[in-house]
Design an enzyme around this catalytic site. Sequence first.
Site, PDB file in Angstrom:
ATOM      1  CB  SER A  30      35.439  62.052  77.882  1.00  0.00           C
ATOM      2  OG  SER A  30      35.624  63.445  77.838  1.00  0.00           O
ATOM      3  CB  VAL A  31      40.079  61.961  75.746  1.00  0.00           C
ATOM      4  CG1 VAL A  31      39.155  62.478  74.653  1.00  0.00           C
ATOM      5  CG2 VAL A  31      41.523  62.331  75.443  1.00  0.00           C
ATOM      6  CE  LYS A  32      36.992  66.076  72.571  1.00  0.00           C
ATOM      7  NZ  LYS A  32      37.841  66.757  71.582  1.00  0.00           N
ATOM      8  CG  ASP A  33      37.668  64.725  82.128  1.00  0.00           C
ATOM      9  OD1 ASP A  33      36.700  64.783  81.351  1.00  0.00           O
ATOM     10  OD2 ASP A  33      37.635  64.123  83.220  1.00  0.00           O
TER      11      ASP A  33
ATOM     12  CB  ALA B 275      37.579  70.760  79.755  1.00  0.00           C
TER      13      ALA B 275
END
Length: 474
Positions: free
Chosen positions: A50-53, A56
Site C-alpha cells: 500500500s501507499v502506507k509503505d 511507515a
Amino acid sequence: MTATHPRTSGVFDSVTDAIGNTPLVRLNRVTEGITATVYVKLEYLNPLGSVKDRAARSMIDAAEASGKLRPGGTVVEATSGNTGIALTAIAATRGYRTIVVVPDKTSQEKLALLRAYGAQVRVTPGGRPADHPEHVRTVATRLAAEIPGAWFAGQYDNPANPAAHHRTTGPEIWAQTGGRITHYVAGVGTGGTVTGAGEYLKEVSGGAVRVIGADPETSVYGGGDGRAWYVESVGHYRHPDTEDDQWPTSYHPAVVDHIERIGDPEALEVLHRLAREEGLLLGGSSGTAIAAALRVARTLRSDDVVVVIAPDSGRSYLTKYFDDQWLGRFGFALRDRVTGPTVADVVGEVAGSPRTIPSDATVAHARTLLGAAPALPVLLLRDEAGPVVVPEILGAAVATTLAGAPDDHPVIAHLAPPLPVAGTTEPLTRAAARISGHSGPVVVAHEGRAITLVDAARITAAARELGERQGGSQ
C-alpha cells in the site's frame, strides 16, 4: 560488508529499499467520453502492499534518528490496517516488535496480514468519541505509555508522514508525467498523501497543479456531519459526542484546492468497473479517489493530465466490497445478476426512514416516541437530521424492554440486541436463511442506509412461498 546496488538495478538490500517508484497506468475504458488523460498511480505495488509503505518507512527512520525508537523497542500504532501492516513488516526487518490497534470494521484480510507479519493485534470498537477510553488512538497511546521502550508512530500527527510523500511520491509523479500533470487527486485520511505530494507538485509547477481531495460524502473534511460510511481508510469520522474535533496535523487543508464528496454507492460502482473493465482490482478508498478523479476529468480539456492515487489492492477486501453477500446485506448493487426475487420485492414502496430515538434520550422520552410501535432502532444523535446509517444503529428500544425502567434512566441502558439487517438487493432466500430464528422487526437497508423496518416473518413467509412455487413447478 553488505553489498549495495544502484536503485535502478532492481536489486535491494532489504524490503524497505524497494519501497516507491510505483507505476502510472492510464485508464482507457471507464474514461469513455472524457478527453483528458487520467493516470492511476498503483501504490499497491509497493512491496508491503500500500501507499502506507512510504509513510511507515519515513516514520521509523525519523524515530530511529531522533532516538525515540531504540534497539529492542516496540512500535505501537492506531490504524485501519495498511499503516500497521507496513510498520510491522519494516519493524520485523530491524528487530522491533509491533502492537497494532485497529477498529472492528477493519477487513478480515487486513487482520490476517497483520498477524502474518507478526503484529500483536488489538481490536477495539469503532465509532467511539475521540476522548473515549476505547477509541483506537486512545488505546494505542495508552499502550505506548505503559510499555517500556515503546514508541507511538502516530501517523495522524507525525510530520514524517507527509514528508515521505513530499520526498518521494510527488517527485515520482512529476518525473513520470514529464511535468505535464495538471491535476492531482488523492483521498484524505490522515492527510499525509494529499498534503505531502500536493505541496511538492504545487512548488515544482509554480502553483499550476490543482490538488483535489477525495472524501466520503459524510466525512467532515468535505463538510459532512461525520456520520459513518462503509469505505475504509479515508475520510474523517466525527462521533456526535466528540466535543473537540481535532483534525490530523498531517493534513494541511490549504494545500487542497477542492474536495469532491463521493458516496459509498458511487465509490463501489467505480471499484467494480475498474476490476471488470480495466483489470485493476483496487481497494475501497481507491474507488472514492478514482470516482473523484473521473468527475474532475469530465470538466477538463484534452491537454489536461490527471493523476490519482490508488492506495491499496482489492485483495484486502474480497470479503467486503467484492463479495455479493456483504454487498447484498447492506443493499448495495451486486456484482452478479440476481435472477430471483430480492428483499426489495417484499418491502415494496417505502416512504421515509424509520422513526428514531437519539441515543441520549431518557426512558420517558423513548416511551413517548415509541408510542404503539413494537420496536424502534436507537441511533446516535446528530446535530441535524440525516440518513440512518446502519453501522450507527446501536440496538432496539422495545416497549417490553422499557417496562419497569425508571423514567430518568438513559434509554441506552435498556436496549434489546441490535436488529438484524437485510439489504434491498439481497436475494430473498439468502436473507431469510440469515435471519432465521429471529422474531420481530428487521432493519431494511438500501445503499447502506436504513429505510424501513419489516417483520422477519414477512421475509421468511415470502421466501417459503417462493420455495413452494419453485418446488411445484418442477
